[in-house]
Design an enzyme around this catalytic site. Structure first.
Site, PDB file in Angstrom:
ATOM      1  CE1 TYR A  14      -5.765 -43.441 -24.760  1.00 45.45           C
ATOM      2  CE2 TYR A  14      -5.312 -44.079 -27.085  1.00 45.45           C
ATOM      3  CZ  TYR A  14      -5.083 -44.370 -25.818  1.00 45.45           C
ATOM      4  OH  TYR A  14      -3.830 -44.812 -25.292  1.00 45.45           O
ATOM      5  CG  HIS A  19      -6.484 -36.278 -22.613  1.00 47.38           C
ATOM      6  ND1 HIS A  19      -6.451 -34.923 -22.170  1.00 47.38           N
ATOM      7  CD2 HIS A  19      -5.387 -36.887 -22.783  1.00 47.38           C
ATOM      8  CE1 HIS A  19      -5.189 -34.717 -21.872  1.00 47.38           C
ATOM      9  NE2 HIS A  19      -4.631 -35.773 -22.191  1.00 47.38           N
ATOM     10  CG  PHE A  64      -0.520 -41.145 -29.042  1.00 49.94           C
ATOM     11  CD1 PHE A  64      -1.472 -41.809 -28.336  1.00 49.94           C
ATOM     12  CD2 PHE A  64       0.072 -41.775 -30.003  1.00 49.94           C
ATOM     13  CE1 PHE A  64      -2.245 -43.068 -28.700  1.00 49.94           C
ATOM     14  CE2 PHE A  64      -0.511 -42.908 -30.532  1.00 49.94           C
ATOM     15  CZ  PHE A  64      -1.589 -43.327 -29.690  1.00 49.94           C
ATOM     16  CG  ASP A  91      -8.556 -32.292 -22.111  1.00 48.79           C
ATOM     17  OD1 ASP A  91      -7.847 -32.828 -20.843  1.00 48.79           O
ATOM     18  OD2 ASP A  91      -7.660 -32.488 -23.239  1.00 48.79           O
TER      19      ASP A  91
END
Length: 188
Positions: A14, A19, A64, A91
């Site tokens: 990620y 994000h 997460f 975000d």
């Protein structure tokens, strides 16, 4: 005491995704404040420092995105931090790439990480800094879009927005959210 939380997803997979701009803002803050955000506590990576007489905890939840409230709730409770001294950086696809938007409080909108934080705290009256990631083009599924990386030509604007978000967070700690909004919010 202030808790500054950047939202994102843990793991190399990620890194540099839309994000994870909240995590990137925490990295900028850690660098500026010469603190390592590497201690694992409360399901988060944290670092503690002092900025202009205020104790500041920087945090990157490792739960997460959709369960970010677990870490935030536990830290707030343990340290006895008032909700007004929580700053969340995350975000936002409703804000143009390269821009930030600061709010004193408000709903989570469509952001699941913020929804979970508000749910766990049962309070939405904390400052937040949204970093613009732009809107997806035709054919994009939102979940895929937020987990995608920025186009090469977008990266410089995103880097500047992340730095502005870090500036705004420090301004909130030092001078309050009203001044931060006046200095850093998108005009117009």
């Amino acid at each position: 005491m202030y808790l500054i939380v950047g939202l994102g997803n843990p793991g190399k997979k990620y890194d540099a995704t839309r994000h994870n701009v909240g995590f990137e803002a925490i990295d900028v803050l850690a660098d500026r404040l010469s603190v390592k955000v590497s201690k694992i506590k409360f399901k988060a990576l944290i670092g503690e420092t002092v900025y202009k007489g205020h104790k500041v905890i920087l945090a990157k939840p490792q739960t997460f995105m959709n369960l970010s409230g677990e870490a935030v709730h536990d830290m707030m409770r343990y340290y006895g931090i008032p909700v007004s001294n929580l700053i969340v950086i995350y975000d936002d696809f409703d804000t143009e790439i390269g821009k930030i938007r600061i709010r004193k409080s408000g709903s989570a909108g469509s952001h699941n990480g913020m929804k979970h934080i508000i749910y766990r705290l049962t309070d939405e009256s904390f400052p937040r800094i949204r970093i613009g990631i732009g809107r997806p083009g035709p054919g994009w599924i939102m979940a895929d879009f937020v987990l995608s990386r920025f186009d090469k030509e977008q990266v410089p604007a995103v880097i500047e927005a992340v730095k502005s978000a870090a500036d705004a967070a420090l301004c909130i700690v030092d001078s309050g959210v009203d001044l931060a909004m006046n200095r850093h919010n998108v005009k117009g």
